[in-house]
Design an enzyme around this catalytic site. Structure first.
Site, PDB file in Angstrom:
ATOM      1  N   LEU A   1      24.981   5.561  18.453  1.00 34.99           N
ATOM      2  CA  LEU A   1      25.223   4.529  17.448  1.00 34.99           C
ATOM      3  C   LEU A   1      23.926   3.961  16.890  1.00 34.99           C
ATOM      4  O   LEU A   1      23.918   3.394  15.791  1.00 34.99           O
ATOM      5  CB  LEU A   1      26.032   3.370  18.048  1.00 34.99           C
ATOM      6  CG  LEU A   1      27.315   3.714  18.801  1.00 34.99           C
ATOM      7  CD1 LEU A   1      27.906   2.442  19.419  1.00 34.99           C
ATOM      8  CD2 LEU A   1      28.329   4.374  17.884  1.00 34.99           C
TER       9      LEU A   1
ATOM     10  N   TYR B   1      19.816   5.180   3.220  1.00 34.90           N
ATOM     11  CA  TYR B   1      20.695   5.189   4.395  1.00 34.90           C
ATOM     12  C   TYR B   1      21.650   6.381   4.330  1.00 34.90           C
ATOM     13  O   TYR B   1      21.767   7.167   5.279  1.00 34.90           O
ATOM     14  CB  TYR B   1      21.465   3.874   4.419  1.00 34.90           C
ATOM     15  CG  TYR B   1      22.468   3.727   5.536  1.00 34.90           C
ATOM     16  CD1 TYR B   1      22.099   3.890   6.873  1.00 34.90           C
ATOM     17  CD2 TYR B   1      23.794   3.382   5.259  1.00 34.90           C
ATOM     18  CE1 TYR B   1      23.023   3.728   7.900  1.00 34.90           C
ATOM     19  CE2 TYR B   1      24.712   3.215   6.266  1.00 34.90           C
ATOM     20  CZ  TYR B   1      24.322   3.390   7.586  1.00 34.90           C
ATOM     21  OH  TYR B   1      25.250   3.232   8.590  1.00 34.90           O
TER      22      TYR B   1
ATOM     23  N   LYS C   1      21.570   9.760   6.824  1.00 36.81           N
ATOM     24  CA  LYS C   1      22.742  10.063   7.645  1.00 36.81           C
ATOM     25  C   LYS C   1      23.328  11.429   7.281  1.00 36.81           C
ATOM     26  O   LYS C   1      23.694  12.221   8.162  1.00 36.81           O
ATOM     27  CB  LYS C   1      23.807   8.974   7.478  1.00 36.81           C
ATOM     28  CG  LYS C   1      23.525   7.682   8.221  1.00 36.81           C
ATOM     29  CD  LYS C   1      23.867   7.804   9.693  1.00 36.81           C
ATOM     30  CE  LYS C   1      23.866   6.445  10.385  1.00 36.81           C
ATOM     31  NZ  LYS C   1      24.260   6.540  11.802  1.00 36.81           N
TER      32      LYS C   1
END
Length: 282
Positions: free
Chosen positions: A75, A138, A142
């Site tokens: 995470l 971001y 990812k």
């Protein structure tokens, strides 16, 4: 540790916004959990979990530190609420190195947290085959990690990429509109400037997302990209009005005070078919 006969599930980012809920859900399912937080972190972790403060993204980190983990739930991600932070691309190779090294060391199950922002602009439901065109650092970072891992992780490791959507709950620890509503009420405001609120999103409570990720950890046959979501599109206006009512906030929305952003989809949500099947297993 609650069950010494198990090698345990390692949860990185255990002190973040989502981490405590994943740790709790895993322990509730009977797992021993090693909660990994940054060095010097003041974040609280579930007292039932073992806790370690370590920089596992360091190039000299030794995967054998954790022994033989039964799974890794990844995470950890710096500046997740700051979508154009330089940390996203700056640390991308470190995340790749960490996860591929864990797989090479024999970790049998990896669940890595993804995001709807990998997709970029899209209208309608998102599934594993939806093309991606991220528009933020971001989302780009990812999506790059999501694409790269299956090329490097051996077949002995089952890898799931859990794509998350509009998370709410535990709102004072988030950076969402719901935190802003609470802060406006704290400041004594009675009117909250708002957009039209017509956009449709897939909202999921952080506790439910934690349960979904924990269940996914126990489903090694489920691999590849899937959505952790509700699968139900709800307008931003309806969700915000509901939040105001549920929290008894003395706020009214000033609709149209801000224009709708042209780069926001009128409606985007996740296809929940796979995660619904996983959750039905219990």
């Amino acid at each position: 540790m609650t069950n010494p006969s198990r090698s345990g599930v390692v949860v990185t980012g255990a002190g973040g916004y989502l981490g405590p809920h994943v740790v709790k859900a895993l322990i509730d399912r009977g797992h021993d959990v090693l909660a990994v937080v940054r060095p010097g972190s003041s974040a609280a972790t579930d007292p039932r979990a073992a806790r370690v403060e370590i920089d596992f993204l360091s190039p000299d980190f030794d995967e054998s530190t954790w022994g033989s983990a039964e799974a890794i739930v990844h995470l950890a991600w710096q500046d997740g609420f700051v979508h154009n932070s330089p940390a996203h691309l700056g640390q991308l190779s470190a995340h790749y190195r960490f996860l591929t090294a864990a797989a090479a060391a024999g970790c049998p199950r990896i669940v890595a947290l993804g995001t709807m922002h990998e997709v970029g602009y899209w209208e309608g439901a998102i599934d594993a085959t939806t093309p991606t065109s991220p528009s933020s650092s971001y989302g780009i970072a990812k999506d790059a990690l999501r694409r790269a891992l299956p090329l490097a992780v051996p077949s002995a490791t089952s890898l799931a990429w859990a794509r998350a959507y509009y998370i709410y709950g535990d709102d004072r620890r988030s950076n969402s509109i719901f935190r802003k509503l609470l802060e406006a009420a704290d400041a004594g405001k009675t009117v909250f400037p708002f957009t039209s609120g017509k956009n449709l999103y897939d909202f999921i409570r952080v506790e439910e997302l934690g349960r979904q990720i924990a269940a996914l950890t126990d489903a090694p046959d489920v691999v590849g990209t899937l959505n952790c979501c509700s699968g139900v599109p709800v307008s931003l206006a309806d969700k915000v009005e509901e939040f105001i009512r549920d929290n008894d906030l003395p706020l009214s929305l000033e609709y149209g005070a801000f224009p709708d952003r042209p780069y926001d989809s009128p409606g985007v949500w996740g296809d929940a078919t796979v995660i619904d099947e996983v959750m039905a297993r219990g």
